[in-house]
Design an enzyme around this catalytic site. Sequence first.
Site, mmCIF file in Angstrom:
data_model
loop_
_atom_site.group_PDB
_atom_site.id
_atom_site.type_symbol
_atom_site.label_atom_id
_atom_site.label_comp_id
_atom_site.label_asym_id
_atom_site.label_seq_id
_atom_site.Cartn_x
_atom_site.Cartn_y
_atom_site.Cartn_z
ATOM 1 N N PHE A 109 9.154 -0.692 -3.063
ATOM 2 C CA PHE A 109 10.511 -0.311 -2.134
ATOM 3 C C PHE A 109 10.079 -0.082 -0.292
ATOM 4 O O PHE A 109 10.785 -1.112 0.378
ATOM 5 C CB PHE A 109 11.642 0.613 -2.161
ATOM 6 C CG PHE A 109 11.335 1.771 -2.070
ATOM 7 C CD1 PHE A 109 11.930 2.168 -0.660
ATOM 8 C CD2 PHE A 109 10.623 2.814 -2.486
ATOM 9 C CE1 PHE A 109 12.001 3.958 -0.218
ATOM 10 C CE2 PHE A 109 9.700 4.015 -2.302
ATOM 11 C CZ PHE A 109 10.402 4.601 -0.750
ATOM 12 N N LYS A 110 9.171 0.472 -0.537
ATOM 13 C CA LYS A 110 8.285 0.262 1.183
ATOM 14 C C LYS A 110 8.281 -0.583 1.446
ATOM 15 O O LYS A 110 7.912 -0.529 3.016
ATOM 16 C CB LYS A 110 7.239 1.250 0.887
ATOM 17 C CG LYS A 110 6.608 2.688 -0.472
ATOM 18 C CD LYS A 110 8.139 3.417 0.434
ATOM 19 C CE LYS A 110 8.293 4.828 0.234
ATOM 20 N NZ LYS A 110 7.003 5.858 0.092
ATOM 21 N N ASP A 111 7.616 -1.798 0.762
ATOM 22 C CA ASP A 111 7.482 -3.258 0.836
ATOM 23 C C ASP A 111 8.758 -3.187 2.297
ATOM 24 O O ASP A 111 8.449 -4.852 3.404
ATOM 25 C CB ASP A 111 7.275 -4.329 0.039
ATOM 26 C CG ASP A 111 5.916 -4.267 -0.639
ATOM 27 O OD1 ASP A 111 5.422 -3.916 0.108
ATOM 28 O OD2 ASP A 111 5.956 -4.624 -2.024
ATOM 29 N N THR A 142 3.800 3.876 -0.661
ATOM 30 C CA THR A 142 3.354 3.804 1.615
ATOM 31 C C THR A 142 2.243 3.056 1.828
ATOM 32 O O THR A 142 2.282 2.094 2.800
ATOM 33 C CB THR A 142 4.226 4.838 2.683
ATOM 34 O OG1 THR A 142 4.961 5.074 1.834
ATOM 35 C CG2 THR A 142 3.646 4.665 3.692
#
Length: 461
Positions: A109-111, A142
């Site tokens: 999800f950090k993308d 991250t």
Amino acid sequence: MNYISTRGQIEPVGFKDAVMMGLATDGGLLLPERVPTLSAATLDSWRELSYQQLAFELISLYATDIPADDLQDLINRSYATFDNREITPVVHEDGVYILELFHGPTLAFKDVALQLLGNLFAYLLKERGEKMNIVGATSGDTGSAAIYGVRGKENINIFILHPHLKTSPIQALQMTTVTDANVHNIAAKGTFDDCQNIVKSLFNDLPFKEKYALGAVNSINWARVLAQVVYYFYAWFRVTDNGGANVVFSVPTGNFGDIFAGYIAKRMGLPVSKLLLATNENNILTRFINDGDYSLGDVVPTVSPSMDIQLASNFERYLFYLFDENPARVRDAFVELTQTGRIAFSSNELARVREEFLSRSVNQAETLETIAAFHKATGYLLDPHTAVGVRAAQELVPADATPVCLATAHPAKFGEAVEQATGIAPPFPQALAGIDRLPSRCAVLEADRTAIKAFIEENAL
């Protein structure tokens, strides 16, 4: 839109300066002076927008000093790297909706935030004729997302600290096999909290920060939180299109950043019933919500390592609102935390917390059970972090509510845990094919501020 510090001791700055500042110079975190409130009519008008169009509408409310055409171009380029045209699609499995946040280049999800932040940095540095040394800490995801966001970009060096041998093997490889000249990986012999504390101390060393033009990619950077707000709206539109109402988002989190983005969406007027904060054994946030106990403990290694955190850095942003936007109260709370290892709250404050949040701590056995049972029922593989959120939703979301569980990583990133639970090794997506055969580069250092500061000085732009 201007930005202020949670600790109240800086002059307001614009969005561009907020992005470049990262951590506020008074040691606090930056927040917008006000959170825009959206009408029902505005929400209705956004329902059919693409992800990129929705991101533009939301981010433009906060990034008021970036020309509209430039902002739209930054957004379009950032999400061109995703392998699903919806960017963050929603699927329905076994009574819950799953918001898939792992379709970016590093499968986490950090993308969603860091592809945008990398492009923002490059845009602002070119505009200003400046250079930047990014310094960040990661519990796993991250780091690789930040590295992929800025690898090879001009005017940027990046230094990422991760806890040595405390991420998944794939997470480590995703970082250390990026050998671009501007990428520097540091494996610190300690915990994620050690890494995060060192990074915050470097940002609080104002002469060092200024001399080396430090930039922040951790969720202390407001732009990261802002980018994550978008997918709460996007998911809500998908779910309510299908007749859902009374939506509860279940968010596996350790650092409070992802769920804080949901809190901002709720403050903006997104009709969310509750935010369900799901933790593993490192449950300081669950203890806070359920028992009013925000006290530091030792980090426990788990099969969901991205959540193996005790000190949640984004929690300070929430406290600013819980304390009625009183920066003096925030400052006092962190003095108390430093001196006693805990923060105390009034009964009224805790009552307000429970109006917004539910919480459940899910242990490793329950996590593996959930991966196995969910796969048996649906054929769908959950990564262990997502399984924490699904288990919490199954137990706490009432029957008349619609649970939306955030899938924060692709199961292949945590293949050992998934195989342990199901007997099935998740198939490697193309992005990970052959990664274990690539050359790698990483400096293994003590979790010592002086040693890491010297390494940065030696390799900085």
